[in-house]
Design an enzyme around this catalytic site. Structure first.
Site, mmCIF file in Angstrom:
data_model
loop_
_atom_site.group_PDB
_atom_site.id
_atom_site.type_symbol
_atom_site.label_atom_id
_atom_site.label_comp_id
_atom_site.label_asym_id
_atom_site.label_seq_id
_atom_site.Cartn_x
_atom_site.Cartn_y
_atom_site.Cartn_z
ATOM 1 C CB SER A 98 29.047 3.362 74.935
ATOM 2 O OG SER A 98 29.417 2.640 75.117
ATOM 3 C CB SER A 99 27.439 -1.077 72.333
ATOM 4 O OG SER A 99 27.413 -1.653 73.876
ATOM 5 C CB CYS A 100 25.918 1.173 77.148
ATOM 6 S SG CYS A 100 26.840 3.230 77.809
ATOM 7 C CE1 TYR A 131 30.393 6.870 78.994
ATOM 8 C CE2 TYR A 131 29.102 5.070 78.536
ATOM 9 C CZ TYR A 131 30.160 6.300 78.172
ATOM 10 O OH TYR A 131 31.259 6.404 77.472
ATOM 11 C CE LYS A 144 30.171 8.845 76.187
ATOM 12 N NZ LYS A 144 30.974 10.154 75.697
ATOM 13 C CG HIS A 171 35.194 -0.880 81.346
ATOM 14 N ND1 HIS A 171 35.393 0.719 81.402
ATOM 15 C CD2 HIS A 171 33.187 -0.469 80.610
ATOM 16 C CE1 HIS A 171 34.691 1.044 80.924
ATOM 17 N NE2 HIS A 171 33.846 0.985 80.676
#
Length: 317
Positions: free
Chosen positions: A108-110, A137, A141, A180
């Site tokens: 994920s881009s997070c 999260y 990742k 989301h």
């Protein structure tokens, strides 16, 4: 990758996993292996090891994860960290132990720091503090990326990691407690239109900027990466374009046909101010997204309306 390769898609019932399965089948890959969470708990190391030893997949797409929006991430950080850590560790290690020829880990881009320079380059990883609302999260990742890279370095495993931007599409989660922003807004406006409600509440100020990628475009990118790419570290997958949450809400209102007022609640968290991916690396390799945001929202809305109708008909029967 030949058409007879045995491919295990972990998380095949989710939005991303189901899109990957559709894409692989469309390209003639029919030797697919799947297991639902009731059949195989990926948090159970012994069960995962037994599955890999029995099935011996050639290729693995790791799309299984515990996911959710700001509310879910803030409410259940321990579960988000534990579940995603154990899923990644179990699947990646079992893939190594059982001779998987290629593994694609989806993140994920997070993973990138909250205040990293925009657009976010892959080199920004681990250069600053994470966004607090989804830190648990993100840490899980990041650990999965590191695990893939170290199995590559130490053992020569062809394990790669793709970092998609915010995703949406058929099969998305429309539960307001865990969804989301895009599916949450879509559900709120569909409900408001049907009930004749005069307004819809939108969390936050509406100012944060977000990028959105249609799930079937990500699936296409996954196939491209499996066929053509073997590099360490994260690889960004997105559109390279973003818009504000206010602009997103207005676009969804227009597509849904809701005529009421949008009321923004600045007391609710905004999250990261901006999160736009630099997708130049993947573009240089030969892949770009195809589905525009309006087209993707229209397709997602059509799927959602049909899914509601089918669910309603099932209840009546």
């Amino acid at each position: 990758m030949d058409r007879g390769s045995k491919i295990y898609v972990a998380g095949h019932r989710g939005m991303v996993g189901s899109a990957v399965v559709r894409r692989l089948q469309a390209e003639g890959y029919t030797n697919l292996v799947t297991r639902g969470s009731r059949e195989l708990d990926l948090r159970n190391q012994a069960a995962v090891n037994d599955f890999f030893a029995g099935e011996r997949p050639d290729i693995v797409v790791l799309a299984a994860a515990r996911v959710g929006g700001i509310l879910a991430n803030s409410t259940y950080p321990a579960q988000f960290l534990y579940d995603n850590l154990t899923i990644a560790a179990n699947v990646i290690h079992a893939a190594h132990e059982n001779g998987v020829s290629k593994l694609l880990n989806l993140g994920s881009s997070c993973i990138y720091p909250r205040m990293a320079p925009q657009p976010l380059q892959e080199t920004a990883l681990l250069t600053g503090p994470l966004e607090e609302t989804n830190r648990a999260y993100a840490v899980a990742k990041i650990a999965a990326i590191e695990l893939c890279d170290h199995y590559r370095t130490q053992y020569g495993d062809d394990f790669i990691s793709a970092m998609p931007t915010n995703l949406y599409g058929p099969g998305d989660n429309f539960d307001l407690q865990g969804s989301h922003v895009l599916p949450a807004l879509m559900r709120k406006m569909v409900d408001a239109r049907e009930l004749g409600a005069p307004q819809v509440e939108v969390w936050g100020s509406g100012r944060p900027m977000r990028e959105f990628l249609y799930a079937d475009d990500l699936a296409d990118a996954c196939l491209f990466l499996l066929q053509h790419v073997s590099v360490p570290g994260p690889i960004n997958v997105g559109t390279g374009e973003d818009l504000s949450i206010r602009e997103l809400a207005e676009l969804i209102r227009e597509v849904v046909g809701y005529e009421g007022e949008l009321v923004f609640d600045p007391s609710k968290p905004d999250g990261t101010p901006r999160k736009l991916l630099d997708v130049s690396r993947l573009a240089a390799l030969g892949w770009t997204a195809r589905t525009g945001l309006r087209e993707g929202i229209e397709k997602t809305l059509a799927w959602y309306i049909q899914a509601r109708r089918e669910a309603s008909a099932e209840l009546r029967s």
